[in-house]
Design a protein around this motif. Structure first.
Motif, PDB file in Angstrom:
ATOM      1  N   ALA A  83     -13.003  12.165 -25.723  1.00 10.85           N
ATOM      2  CA  ALA A  83     -11.698  12.826 -25.714  1.00 10.85           C
ATOM      3  C   ALA A  83     -10.583  11.862 -26.107  1.00 10.85           C
ATOM      4  N   ALA A  84     -10.647  10.653 -25.565  1.00 10.21           N
ATOM      5  CA  ALA A  84      -9.614   9.665 -25.873  1.00 10.21           C
ATOM      6  C   ALA A  84      -9.654   9.253 -27.343  1.00 10.21           C
ATOM      7  N   MET A  85     -10.834   9.248 -27.954  1.00 15.75           N
ATOM      8  CA  MET A  85     -10.955   8.862 -29.356  1.00 15.75           C
ATOM      9  C   MET A  85     -10.211   9.813 -30.289  1.00 15.75           C
ATOM     10  N   VAL A  86     -10.006  11.051 -29.856  1.00 15.01           N
ATOM     11  CA  VAL A  86      -9.238  11.986 -30.683  1.00 15.01           C
ATOM     12  C   VAL A  86      -7.827  12.176 -30.132  1.00 15.01           C
ATOM     13  N   GLY A  87      -7.403  11.274 -29.249  1.00 12.81           N
ATOM     14  CA  GLY A  87      -6.014  11.254 -28.791  1.00 12.81           C
ATOM     15  C   GLY A  87      -5.679  12.211 -27.685  1.00 12.81           C
ATOM     16  N   VAL A  88      -6.683  12.795 -26.999  1.00 19.87           N
ATOM     17  CA  VAL A  88      -6.430  13.775 -25.947  1.00 19.87           C
ATOM     18  C   VAL A  88      -6.258  13.065 -24.608  1.00 19.87           C
ATOM     19  N   ASP A  89      -5.201  13.417 -23.872  1.00 19.57           N
ATOM     20  CA  ASP A  89      -4.963  12.774 -22.576  1.00 19.57           C
ATOM     21  C   ASP A  89      -5.005  13.747 -21.409  1.00 19.57           C
ATOM     22  N   THR A  90      -5.139  15.050 -21.666  1.00 20.82           N
ATOM     23  CA  THR A  90      -5.330  16.037 -20.607  1.00 20.82           C
ATOM     24  C   THR A  90      -6.416  17.011 -21.045  1.00 20.82           C
ATOM     25  N   LEU A  91      -7.111  17.596 -20.063  1.00 19.85           N
ATOM     26  CA  LEU A  91      -8.204  18.515 -20.342  1.00 19.85           C
ATOM     27  C   LEU A  91      -7.994  19.818 -19.577  1.00 19.85           C
ATOM     28  N   SER A  92      -8.483  20.933 -20.145  1.00 19.30           N
ATOM     29  CA  SER A  92      -8.487  22.223 -19.457  1.00 19.30           C
ATOM     30  C   SER A  92      -9.783  22.317 -18.657  1.00 19.30           C
ATOM     31  N   LEU A  93      -9.644  22.339 -17.339  1.00 24.91           N
ATOM     32  CA  LEU A  93     -10.809  22.302 -16.446  1.00 24.91           C
ATOM     33  C   LEU A  93     -10.870  23.565 -15.604  1.00 24.91           C
ATOM     34  N   ARG A  94     -12.087  23.928 -15.228  1.00 23.54           N
ATOM     35  CA  ARG A  94     -12.234  25.058 -14.326  1.00 23.54           C
ATOM     36  C   ARG A  94     -11.617  24.742 -12.969  1.00 23.54           C
ATOM     37  N   ARG A  95     -11.028  25.776 -12.380  1.00 20.24           N
ATOM     38  CA  ARG A  95     -10.495  25.602 -11.030  1.00 20.24           C
ATOM     39  C   ARG A  95     -11.618  25.230 -10.077  1.00 20.24           C
ATOM     40  N   ARG A  96     -11.305  24.357  -9.143  1.00 22.04           N
ATOM     41  CA  ARG A  96     -12.306  23.978  -8.156  1.00 22.04           C
ATOM     42  C   ARG A  96     -12.607  25.143  -7.214  1.00 22.04           C
ATOM     43  N   VAL A  97     -13.831  25.176  -6.719  1.00 18.75           N
ATOM     44  CA  VAL A  97     -14.251  26.215  -5.776  1.00 18.75           C
ATOM     45  C   VAL A  97     -13.725  25.851  -4.391  1.00 18.75           C
ATOM     46  N   ARG A  98     -12.973  26.756  -3.790  1.00 19.94           N
ATOM     47  CA  ARG A  98     -12.440  26.519  -2.449  1.00 19.94           C
ATOM     48  C   ARG A  98     -13.511  26.879  -1.415  1.00 19.94           C
ATOM     49  N   VAL A  99     -13.942  25.889  -0.666  1.00 22.06           N
ATOM     50  CA  VAL A  99     -15.013  26.079   0.318  1.00 22.06           C
ATOM     51  C   VAL A  99     -14.498  25.677   1.694  1.00 22.06           C
ATOM     52  N   GLY A 100     -14.646  26.572   2.660  1.00 21.84           N
ATOM     53  CA  GLY A 100     -14.334  26.252   4.045  1.00 21.84           C
ATOM     54  C   GLY A 100     -15.605  26.235   4.867  1.00 21.84           C
ATOM     55  N   PHE A 101     -15.657  25.365   5.882  1.00 19.89           N
ATOM     56  CA  PHE A 101     -16.858  25.357   6.716  1.00 19.89           C
ATOM     57  C   PHE A 101     -16.531  24.924   8.129  1.00 19.89           C
ATOM     58  N   PHE A 102     -17.370  25.382   9.051  1.00 12.94           N
ATOM     59  CA  PHE A 102     -17.290  24.907  10.435  1.00 12.94           C
ATOM     60  C   PHE A 102     -18.643  25.109  11.094  1.00 12.94           C
ATOM     61  N   CYS A 103     -18.858  24.373  12.176  1.00 12.04           N
ATOM     62  CA  CYS A 103     -20.089  24.462  12.962  1.00 12.04           C
ATOM     63  C   CYS A 103     -19.748  25.021  14.331  1.00 12.04           C
ATOM     64  N   THR A 104     -20.695  25.734  14.929  1.00  8.08           N
ATOM     65  CA  THR A 104     -20.459  26.304  16.251  1.00  8.08           C
ATOM     66  C   THR A 104     -21.552  25.880  17.221  1.00  8.08           C
ATOM     67  N   GLY A 105     -21.208  25.946  18.511  1.00  5.09           N
ATOM     68  CA  GLY A 105     -22.194  25.675  19.553  1.00  5.09           C
ATOM     69  C   GLY A 105     -21.628  24.853  20.692  1.00  5.09           C
ATOM     70  N   ASN A 106     -21.766  25.345  21.910  1.00  9.93           N
ATOM     71  CA  ASN A 106     -21.375  24.555  23.071  1.00  9.93           C
ATOM     72  C   ASN A 106     -22.246  23.329  23.241  1.00  9.93           C
ATOM     73  N   GLU A 107     -23.446  23.375  22.647  1.00  9.37           N
ATOM     74  CA  GLU A 107     -24.414  22.303  22.867  1.00  9.37           C
ATOM     75  C   GLU A 107     -24.270  21.145  21.892  1.00  9.37           C
ATOM     76  N   ILE A 108     -23.398  21.251  20.869  1.00  6.99           N
ATOM     77  CA  ILE A 108     -23.330  20.193  19.861  1.00  6.99           C
ATOM     78  C   ILE A 108     -22.237  19.187  20.204  1.00  6.99           C
TER      79      ILE A 108
END
Length: 395
Positions: free
Chosen positions: A167-192
């Motif tokens: 990309a830099a060889m052709v003078g490009v300094d920004t790229l069009s990228l896919r949006r990142r996947v928004r992931v949420g997580f949590f764990c449950t349990g009184n025993e952990i």
């Protein structure tokens, strides 16, 4: 997708269209093949494009092709150190007024070849050539590598140091990228309890948290960690509702049918719809899949080995589908063990591969550290013997 009818007598098929999917609660565990078919209908690529500086784009996925804005090289240039010459020298091997030139320098006007430095002897204001080069020899012609509009990088390519160089060889300094996947997580349990902390009676260290935090730490993921929650219906319901704006929610624990297993009920109270509730699978029967708000939801079992196997069977395909990444390809290997899978229930065996032969490992948390894959044994009830072909999902 398919799920068991309340009577359990037969399965029916539901096909996902362009309209929002209505997902009935599945009564009883579905087969592994039905659960896997549901993944394909659910995991549609996220929409959205970001313009990101090239220096910050490593590991991200290109949303559109990168086309060259210019010819490359932009001019005729020397391919090596030597002397630029114009046409056939009238003096034969003796050349006057040859122009010294360095690799990458533009050819002087009228020059059409370069003689290598190693092929000449300097004699005052002229050179003697051991061999006269042909026209355009040792020259990189303008536009010989790329023409304006040529594809430099294809859509879907992952940005690496090598692609950044292109990309830099052709003078490009920004790229069009896919949006990142928004992931949420949590764990449950009184025993952990967090690893490294003292354990109260009846407690175990939470192995699922570092596993999920590590496997979700990817450049294509925007991770939101909601922490560890007790077996409290209100807390779990609120956490699910808070994460409903993500693309994917991953939880562990609370998915069985015990008194402290509140995940399914909390999911419903938060407005969730089930696609799969339980799979005829060992280990991993309590796994659940659904949608809540904009988010897909994967409810993993709390048992670490079951969480590990169900992530690779269901979580990885969901995440890759959302991120428009290629799926992990399953391979055919040779079994070196005996197994007796039950009819109507698929089984997963941790295996270590040695020269194409799959050695079975015990279903223990420590075995996940040395496993190369999951051997997926079908629900036909057919006995497996050493030398039989098996399907292995790399992990």
């Amino acid at each position: 997708m398919r799920c068991l009818e309340p009577s359990g007598a037969r399965e029916r098929t539901r096909i996902a269209g362009s309209a929002p999917m209505t997902m009935p609660a599945c009564i009883g565990p579905v087969s592994l093949s039905v659960a896997e078919a549901a993944l394909g209908a659910l995991a549609q690529p996220v929409i959205g494009v970001e313009r990101i500086p090239l220096a910050a784009a490593k590991g991200r996925i290109l949303a559109e092709p990168l086309l060259s804005p210019l010819d490359l090289p932009r001019f005729d240039l020397a391919a090596m150190d030597g002397f630029a010459l114009a046409g056939d020298a009238p003096g034969g091997m003796i050349v006057e007024n040859a122009m010294p030139i360095r690799t990458g320098a533009p050819l002087p006007s009228g020059a059409d070849r370069v003689v290598m430095l190693e092929e000449v002897e300097r004699q005052a204001d002229r050179i003697r050539c051991r061999r006269l080069p042909k026209r355009w020899e040792n020259v990189r012609r303008a536009g010989s590598e790329l023409r304006q509009g040529d594809t430099v990088l294809s859509a879907g390519a992952r940005v690496t140091p090598a692609t950044a160089l292109a990309a830099a060889m052709v003078g490009v300094d920004t790229l069009s990228l896919r949006r990142r996947v928004r992931v949420g997580f949590f764990c449950t349990g009184n025993e952990i309890a967090p690893p490294g902390t003292p354990l109260a009676p009846g407690q175990v260290w939470n192995a699922n948290r570092p596993f999920l935090a590590s496997i979700l730490a990817r450049t294509e993921v925007d991770l939101q960690d909601a922490g560890d929650l007790p077996d409290d219906p209100g807390s779990i319901t609120a956490a699910l509702a808070d994460l409903a704006g993500c693309d994917l929610i991953v939880t562990t624990g609370g998915s069985s049918v015990g008194e402290a297993d509140h995940m399914a009920a909390a999911f419903r109270r938060a407005g969730g719809q089930f696609a799969v509730r339980g799979v005829a699978l060992k280990p991993g029967k309590p796994v659940m899949i659904g949608r809540i708000g904009a988010a897909l939801w994967l409810g993993l079992p709390g048992t670490p080995v079951a969480a590990f196997t169900c992530w690779h069977l269901f979580g990885e395909p969901l995440l890759r589908g959302l991120a428009s990444l290629p799926m992990v390809e399953r391979r055919t290997e040779t079994a070196a063990f005996t197994a007796f899978p039950r009819c109507g229930r698929s089984e997963v065996v941790l295996v270590r591969l040695e020269r194409g032969v799959a050695q079975a490992l015990p279903l223990l948390p420590t075995a996940t550290a040395i496993a190369d894959g999951l051997a997926i044994l079908p629900d036909t009830g057919s006995e497996l013997h050493p030398g039989d072909a098996i399907t292995v999902l790399p992990v």
